[in-house]
Design a protein around this motif. Sequence first.
Motif, PDB file in Angstrom:
ATOM      1  N   PHE A 122      -7.344   5.442   9.788  1.00  0.00           N
ATOM      2  CA  PHE A 122      -7.609   4.774   8.503  1.00  0.00           C
ATOM      3  C   PHE A 122      -6.873   3.441   8.442  1.00  0.00           C
ATOM      4  O   PHE A 122      -7.406   2.445   7.910  1.00  0.00           O
ATOM      5  CB  PHE A 122      -7.170   5.657   7.342  1.00  0.00           C
ATOM      6  N   ASP A 123      -5.667   3.386   9.005  1.00  0.00           N
ATOM      7  CA  ASP A 123      -4.908   2.130   9.062  1.00  0.00           C
ATOM      8  C   ASP A 123      -5.683   1.078   9.840  1.00  0.00           C
ATOM      9  O   ASP A 123      -5.818  -0.070   9.403  1.00  0.00           O
ATOM     10  CB  ASP A 123      -3.553   2.392   9.718  1.00  0.00           C
ATOM     11  N   ASN A 130     -11.275  -4.282   6.179  1.00  0.00           N
ATOM     12  CA  ASN A 130     -10.908  -4.774   4.852  1.00  0.00           C
ATOM     13  C   ASN A 130      -9.541  -5.453   4.913  1.00  0.00           C
ATOM     14  O   ASN A 130      -8.594  -5.055   4.216  1.00  0.00           O
ATOM     15  CB  ASN A 130     -10.874  -3.605   3.858  1.00  0.00           C
ATOM     16  N   PRO A 131      -9.392  -6.498   5.750  1.00  0.00           N
ATOM     17  CA  PRO A 131      -8.061  -7.079   6.000  1.00  0.00           C
ATOM     18  C   PRO A 131      -7.425  -7.722   4.776  1.00  0.00           C
ATOM     19  O   PRO A 131      -6.187  -7.717   4.660  1.00  0.00           O
ATOM     20  CB  PRO A 131      -8.349  -8.124   7.092  1.00  0.00           C
ATOM     21  N   ILE A 137      -3.730  -1.815  -0.205  1.00  0.00           N
ATOM     22  CA  ILE A 137      -4.188  -0.427  -0.008  1.00  0.00           C
ATOM     23  C   ILE A 137      -3.090   0.424   0.606  1.00  0.00           C
ATOM     24  O   ILE A 137      -2.785   1.517   0.120  1.00  0.00           O
ATOM     25  CB  ILE A 137      -5.451  -0.403   0.882  1.00  0.00           C
ATOM     26  N   LEU A 138      -2.465  -0.078   1.669  1.00  0.00           N
ATOM     27  CA  LEU A 138      -1.442   0.703   2.370  1.00  0.00           C
ATOM     28  C   LEU A 138      -0.047   0.241   1.941  1.00  0.00           C
ATOM     29  O   LEU A 138       0.686  -0.394   2.697  1.00  0.00           O
ATOM     30  CB  LEU A 138      -1.618   0.568   3.884  1.00  0.00           C
ATOM     31  N   HIS A 225     -18.964  -1.470  14.180  1.00  0.00           N
ATOM     32  CA  HIS A 225     -20.002  -2.212  13.450  1.00  0.00           C
ATOM     33  C   HIS A 225     -19.444  -3.513  12.883  1.00  0.00           C
ATOM     34  O   HIS A 225     -20.095  -4.566  12.943  1.00  0.00           O
ATOM     35  CB  HIS A 225     -20.558  -1.336  12.330  1.00  0.00           C
ATOM     36  N   THR A 226     -18.227  -3.441  12.334  1.00  0.00           N
ATOM     37  CA  THR A 226     -17.600  -4.647  11.778  1.00  0.00           C
ATOM     38  C   THR A 226     -17.259  -5.646  12.875  1.00  0.00           C
ATOM     39  O   THR A 226     -17.481  -6.848  12.734  1.00  0.00           O
ATOM     40  CB  THR A 226     -16.317  -4.266  11.008  1.00  0.00           C
ATOM     41  N   VAL A 227     -16.703  -5.160  13.985  1.00  0.00           N
ATOM     42  CA  VAL A 227     -16.297  -6.040  15.080  1.00  0.00           C
ATOM     43  C   VAL A 227     -17.499  -6.751  15.690  1.00  0.00           C
ATOM     44  O   VAL A 227     -17.438  -7.942  16.019  1.00  0.00           O
ATOM     45  CB  VAL A 227     -15.535  -5.238  16.160  1.00  0.00           C
ATOM     46  N   MET A 228     -18.623  -6.051  15.828  1.00  0.00           N
ATOM     47  CA  MET A 228     -19.806  -6.654  16.436  1.00  0.00           C
ATOM     48  C   MET A 228     -20.420  -7.737  15.560  1.00  0.00           C
ATOM     49  O   MET A 228     -21.201  -8.561  16.041  1.00  0.00           O
ATOM     50  CB  MET A 228     -20.852  -5.573  16.725  1.00  0.00           C
TER      51      MET A 228
END
Length: 314
Positions: A122-123, A130-131, A137-138, A225-228
């Motif tokens: 999750f981290d 969601n940077p 969040i954390l 999916h996000t990285v691509m």
Amino acid sequence: MLAFSAHASNSSTFFLTGFPGLEQEYPWISIPFTCIYIMVLSGNCLVLHVIRTEPSLHEPMFYFLAMLALTDLCMGLSTVHTVLGILWGLSQGVSLDACIAQTYFIHGLSLTESGVLLAMAFDRFTAICNPLRYTSILTNAKIIKTGLGILGRSFMFIIAPIIRLKFFHYCHSHVLSHSFCLHQDLLRLACSDTSFNSFYALALVICTLLFDSMLILTSYILILHTVMSIASWEERLKSLQTCVSHICAVLVFYIPIIGLTMVHRFGKHLSPVVHVLMGNIYIIFPPLMNPVIYSVKTQQIRSRIQRWFSMKRE
């Protein structure tokens, strides 16, 4: 070993199996096992020390790594005395209460490690997908709550079947098939009705280990999916590199579990030594490899350890 089966059924002492047929080689076998346990304890202590003393590592990712190292350290401490006790010729006997306590910690720590690996997934998901909201969040408070939640899930859920082990009637040989106590081993020796424990253990594995692994897999599908969608190849590679250590830790944890399960289910024709070896790999391999993985693959920890050792040499 056959002499153990002559003990009365109401005996409160159980006998741990080392490596059947290799008793004469125990002095030699004890050497690599002693070295492995020293590496497990020193490696995880080193990771914890580096994270504690390096202010730049006081971030969510490294807090979760500290939880993982502490879990691995406790796993090593909970098994080292029985494994090396057999190999050093000190004792193969263990009382029922001590065996149940070891069972509780081994299985509780296994569930804890699975939960920590999920939290680390999750981290990574939050950091990549969601940077901008990562720090909100954390937060430290949420990390503490997450850690307490993992411990509560791991050690509260297994209390019911573990307590029942105390009240079973053990009328078989009292010889356990590993160098430490496991829940399924004690069930095998019980003559009482163990259906609740068997069903509960299966349900617990499905609701924890299987559920955690599915969520980890889902998180990496979303990460991929996000990285691509990132245009720059260099940025894609940089994002994925932050996940390599965690992916290796996940594989190191789940592959031995799958291997041990396959051996227990389908390897009844295999030598007892194979069963014992797989059991030791399941217990020792993750605590041994995780400090190595994170020391090699995580640049911040690697550079801090290198600076620390270079200062020691000066």
